[in-house]
Design an enzyme around this catalytic site. Structure first.
Site, PDB file in Angstrom:
ATOM      1  CB  SER A 105      10.415 -33.436  27.201  1.00 30.37           C
ATOM      2  OG  SER A 105      11.755 -33.868  27.285  1.00 30.37           O
ATOM      3  CE1 TYR A 126      11.375 -31.238  22.183  1.00 31.06           C
ATOM      4  CE2 TYR A 126      12.923 -31.770  23.949  1.00 31.06           C
ATOM      5  CZ  TYR A 126      11.784 -32.059  23.222  1.00 31.06           C
ATOM      6  OH  TYR A 126      11.043 -33.169  23.533  1.00 31.06           O
TER       7      TYR A 126
END
Length: 248
Positions: free
Chosen positions: A141, A154
């Site tokens: 990501s 995350y």
């Protein structure tokens, strides 16, 4: 065949029941690959397998469970007579501040985003090498390149994916195994729906409004397909793909 550059190749895709995983499985199948589909939702996988153009197998797997993850890779290899591509796509995104966080959500992200990826890779690496070489694609990501408040754990998992992938790339190149990290920006998938915190949901919605049109899962799948169909002397180590309107 020119229009099927992956003919005769076997690809294993985790998180294949929706979003980027399902789109990637579709793209790889269209390019001629036999695809082994892994996710927790068997019904979704079976629906997808019926829609694919080529051969596919369905594997109900929670990659956070080491035995299940390892068995999936081994079964894919044994059932299809080889393994050439692994797409580590399974992931969860549970956002929120560190203070007062549910540490069970932290554990889930660590188990899926990192541990599952590590185990699948560990099982697949020698099999891909023994099959004559191929590709390991780790879906990360933009959060693996920059950290923001509300995404600490995350971010940690996705930074870890980048670090692991680069070290693995250096180790695996001598075995003919390429390693690519795909780092998408905002994508229109179920991932944001993993969150229930109203503050987080509001922040996600505002980010969507600022960005405008988000990427589609198929956009990321096309990027993955591009990476794994390059000539063997070309190794795309890392690809960052954002919507045109995404600033950060």
């Amino acid at each position: 065949m020119a229009n099927q550059p992956l003919a005769g190749r076997v690809a294993a895709v985790t998180g294949a029941s929706s979003g980027i995983g399902a789109a990637t499985a579709t793209a790889l199948s269209r390019a001629g690959a036999t695809v082994a589909l892994a996710a927790r939702r068997r019904d979704r996988l079976e629906e997808l397998a019926e829609q694919l153009e080529g051969e596919a197998s369905v594997h109900e797997v929670d990659v956070a469970d080491e035995a299940q993850a390892r068995s999936f890779i081994e079964q894919a290899h044994a059932q299809h007579g080889g393994l050439h591509v692994l797409v580590n796509n399974a992931g969860v995104m549970l956002l929120g501040p560190v203070a007062g966080a549910d540490t069970g959500e932290w554990r889930r992200m660590l188990d899926v985003n990192l541990w599952g990826l590590l185990v699948c890779t560990h099982a697949a690496l020698p099999l891909i090498a023994a099959s004559g070489g191929g590709d390991i694609v780790n879906v990360s990501s933009v959060a693996g390149r920059r950290a923001d408040a509300g995404g600490a754990v995350y971010n940690l998992t996705k930074f870890g994916v980048h670090a692991f992938s680069e070290a693995l790339r250096q180790e695996a190149l001598h075995a003919g195994v390429r390693v690519t990290v795909i780092a998408p920006g905002m994508v229109d998938t179920e991932l944001q729906g993993h969150n229930t915190n109203p503050v987080v949901l509001s922040a996600i919605e505002k980010a969507r409004e600022r960005t405008g049109e988000a990427l589609k899962a198929e956009d990321v799948a096309d990027t993955i397909l591009y990476a794994v169909t390059r000539p063997r002397h070309v190794d795309l180590n890392e690809i960052l793909v954002r919507p045109t309107g995404q600033v950060r």
